[in-house]
Design an enzyme around this catalytic site. Structure first.
Site, mmCIF file in Angstrom:
data_model
loop_
_atom_site.group_PDB
_atom_site.id
_atom_site.type_symbol
_atom_site.label_atom_id
_atom_site.label_comp_id
_atom_site.label_asym_id
_atom_site.label_seq_id
_atom_site.Cartn_x
_atom_site.Cartn_y
_atom_site.Cartn_z
ATOM 1 N N ASN A 6 2.565 3.267 52.955
ATOM 2 C CA ASN A 6 2.511 4.719 53.100
ATOM 3 C C ASN A 6 3.602 5.343 52.215
ATOM 4 O OD1 ASN A 6 3.315 7.337 54.091
ATOM 5 N ND2 ASN A 6 2.069 6.975 55.897
ATOM 6 N N ASP A 8 4.235 8.660 51.741
ATOM 7 C CA ASP A 8 4.523 10.069 52.054
ATOM 8 C C ASP A 8 5.963 10.470 51.754
ATOM 9 O OD1 ASP A 8 1.982 10.351 53.002
ATOM 10 O OD2 ASP A 8 2.537 10.204 55.116
ATOM 11 N N HIS A 9 6.898 9.550 52.051
ATOM 12 C CA HIS A 9 8.299 9.965 51.957
ATOM 13 C C HIS A 9 8.839 10.014 50.533
ATOM 14 C CE1 HIS A 9 8.371 10.671 56.068
ATOM 15 N NE2 HIS A 9 8.300 9.415 56.456
ATOM 16 N N ARG A 17 13.953 19.179 46.862
ATOM 17 C CA ARG A 17 14.481 20.032 45.790
ATOM 18 C C ARG A 17 13.414 20.958 45.201
ATOM 19 N NH1 ARG A 17 19.528 19.045 43.208
ATOM 20 N NH2 ARG A 17 20.899 18.703 44.950
ATOM 21 N N HIS A 42 -0.636 10.825 54.052
ATOM 22 C CA HIS A 42 -1.021 11.690 55.169
ATOM 23 C C HIS A 42 -0.945 13.128 54.692
ATOM 24 C CE1 HIS A 42 -0.227 12.889 59.673
ATOM 25 N NE2 HIS A 42 -1.226 13.558 59.140
ATOM 26 N N ARG A 44 -0.864 16.377 55.642
ATOM 27 C CA ARG A 44 -0.695 17.113 56.904
ATOM 28 C C ARG A 44 -1.151 18.552 56.745
ATOM 29 N NH1 ARG A 44 2.883 14.355 60.708
ATOM 30 N NH2 ARG A 44 2.706 16.251 61.911
ATOM 31 N N ARG A 48 3.734 19.229 54.523
ATOM 32 C CA ARG A 48 5.196 19.112 54.447
ATOM 33 C C ARG A 48 5.651 18.035 53.472
ATOM 34 N NH1 ARG A 48 6.476 16.565 60.328
ATOM 35 N NH2 ARG A 48 5.437 18.464 60.984
ATOM 36 N N HIS A 49 4.832 17.035 53.217
ATOM 37 C CA HIS A 49 5.215 16.064 52.184
ATOM 38 C C HIS A 49 4.126 15.953 51.116
ATOM 39 C CE1 HIS A 49 3.218 13.593 55.162
ATOM 40 N NE2 HIS A 49 4.276 13.456 55.938
ATOM 41 N N GLU A 69 -4.762 9.555 55.686
ATOM 42 C CA GLU A 69 -4.520 9.893 57.099
ATOM 43 C C GLU A 69 -4.745 11.376 57.255
ATOM 44 O OE1 GLU A 69 -0.636 8.948 58.556
ATOM 45 O OE2 GLU A 69 -0.942 6.848 58.100
ATOM 46 N N THR A 99 7.228 13.221 63.191
ATOM 47 C CA THR A 99 6.231 12.281 62.678
ATOM 48 C C THR A 99 5.132 12.178 63.732
ATOM 49 O OG1 THR A 99 5.895 10.027 61.833
ATOM 50 C CG2 THR A 99 7.477 10.289 63.624
ATOM 51 N N THR A 100 4.084 11.383 63.429
ATOM 52 C CA THR A 100 2.966 11.322 64.362
ATOM 53 C C THR A 100 3.413 10.739 65.701
ATOM 54 O OG1 THR A 100 1.667 10.786 62.407
ATOM 55 C CG2 THR A 100 0.534 10.656 64.522
ATOM 56 N N GLU A 150 -6.403 1.775 64.431
ATOM 57 C CA GLU A 150 -5.032 1.421 64.049
ATOM 58 C C GLU A 150 -4.195 1.610 65.301
ATOM 59 O OE1 GLU A 150 -3.387 2.898 60.356
ATOM 60 O OE2 GLU A 150 -1.391 2.998 61.242
ATOM 61 N N HIS A 190 3.246 2.163 62.392
ATOM 62 C CA HIS A 190 4.189 3.186 62.837
ATOM 63 C C HIS A 190 5.466 2.534 63.368
ATOM 64 C CE1 HIS A 190 5.829 6.991 64.048
ATOM 65 N NE2 HIS A 190 4.817 7.572 63.448
ATOM 66 N N GLY A 191 6.553 2.815 62.670
ATOM 67 C CA GLY A 191 7.862 2.321 63.101
ATOM 68 C C GLY A 191 8.095 0.847 62.801
ATOM 69 N N GLY A 212 5.498 2.691 56.144
ATOM 70 C CA GLY A 212 6.013 3.661 55.192
ATOM 71 C C GLY A 212 7.519 3.794 55.212
ATOM 72 N N HIS A 213 8.044 4.344 56.302
ATOM 73 C CA HIS A 213 9.443 4.769 56.343
ATOM 74 C C HIS A 213 10.420 3.646 56.008
ATOM 75 C CE1 HIS A 213 13.240 6.176 58.195
ATOM 76 N NE2 HIS A 213 12.835 7.316 57.687
HETATM 77 N N1 PXP Z 1 0.162 4.774 60.546
HETATM 78 C C1 PXP Z 1 0.005 6.082 60.890
HETATM 79 C C2 PXP Z 1 -1.301 6.504 61.450
HETATM 80 C C3 PXP Z 1 1.035 7.013 60.674
HETATM 81 O O1 PXP Z 1 0.873 8.305 61.034
HETATM 82 C C4 PXP Z 1 2.229 6.575 60.067
HETATM 83 C C5 PXP Z 1 3.316 7.559 59.785
HETATM 84 O O2 PXP Z 1 2.861 8.521 58.908
HETATM 85 C C6 PXP Z 1 2.341 5.217 59.723
HETATM 86 C C7 PXP Z 1 1.299 4.338 59.996
HETATM 87 C C8 PXP Z 1 3.558 4.675 59.060
HETATM 88 O O3 PXP Z 1 4.638 4.780 59.923
HETATM 89 P P1 PXP Z 1 6.094 4.494 59.374
HETATM 90 O O4 PXP Z 1 6.383 5.512 58.333
HETATM 91 O O5 PXP Z 1 6.947 4.634 60.595
HETATM 92 O O6 PXP Z 1 6.082 3.100 58.821
#
Ligand code: PXP
Length: 236
Positions: A6, A8-9, A17, A42, A44, A48-49, A69, A99-100, A150, A190-191, A212-213
């Site tokens: 992912n 997004d970040h 910036r 994602h 959104r 936002r990103h 997403e 976040t979600t 998922e 996620h996480g 992602g993160h």
């Molecule tokens: N899966 C879904 C559906 C999510 O919404 C996210 C966060 O955008 C992720 C996976 C990835 O999560 P993380 O950024 O915590 O790894």
């Protein structure tokens, strides 16, 4: 198991910036070079990103599977039907959340989700539902026509290393088993990070982890290529 990244970040940093750097498409190219199984963005509701333009450019430039997403809204459905990503993952969305938070309530809106899934599937897009690992949500998901779920691993990730870890882990393991018995393919995310990801191997038959993160965070110190390679190694 496969790794979906992912990105997004990368856009979060760019938007801090309001300029053009770093560009999500550059991250997507690195993901493609490293042959990750999918690239997730994602889009959104509040943009936002990731922005519409990012999705457009990535979908036109990259041949790696794009996983979009998105919330269950008419606007997002139209975008998906126009862009035709390889897959979509339907998520709940609240404007105020960081976040979600929590999975999609499929059981509570079965008719709505079922009719939302159909045109996407008819267009050849794989559909995944991002749900909490509960029997009720898994059973409802199996009735919608979506091919994937998922599992939301956020509670497991938060409990990792505490006395609640095993309880949260078993919810994932049991939900995956039930989903597979009902004919669903199972992803998770996620996480997840470089430590807690290892236990995902104890859950039989997971297809892909979406992360992602932790990857983008590690990339700040070791570079995106190394951060992805390290995660691929752990996920494989
Ligand atoms: N899966 C879904 C559906 C999510 O919404 C996210 C966060 O955008 C992720 C996976 C990835 O999560 P993380 O950024 O915590 O790894």
């Amino acid at each position: 198991m496969l790794l979906g990244v992912n990105i997004d970040h990368v856009a979060t940093v760019r938007n801090a910036r309001g300029g053009v750097e770093p560009q999500p498409i550059e991250a997507a190219k690195i993901c493609e070079l490293l042959q990750v199984s999918s690239i997730t963005t994602h889009l959104r509701e509040d943009r936002r990103h990731i922005k519409d333009k990012d999705v457009e450019i990535i979908s036109k430039t990259i041949s790696t599977n794009l996983n979009l997403e998105m919330a269950v809204t008419d606007e997002m459905q139209q975008i998906a039907l126009r862009i035709k990503p390889h897959s979509v993952c339907l998520v709940p969305e609240k404007r105020q959340e960081v976040t979600t938070e929590g999975g999609l309530d499929v059981a509570g809106q079965l008719e709505k989700i079922t009719s939302f899934v159909k045109p996407l599937k008819d267009a050849g897009i794989e559909v995944s539902l991002f749900i909490d690992p509960s029997g009720e949500q898994v059973e409802a998901s199996a009735k919608t026509g979506a091919q994937f779920i998922e599992m939301h691993t956020g509670s497991y990730a938060n409990a990792f290393g505490t006395d609640k870890e095993q309880e949260e882990f078993l919810k994932l393991k049991n939900a995956a088993k039930l989903a597979q018995q009902l004919g669903l393919k199972v992803n998770a995310g996620h996480g997840l990070d470089y430590k807690n990801v290892k236990r995902m191997h104890e859950i039989g038959g997971l297809c892909e982890l979406n992360i992602g993160h932790s990857i983008i965070s590690r990339a700040i110190f070791v570079g995106l290529e190394s951060a992805i390679e390290e995660m691929v190694e752990l996920v494989r």
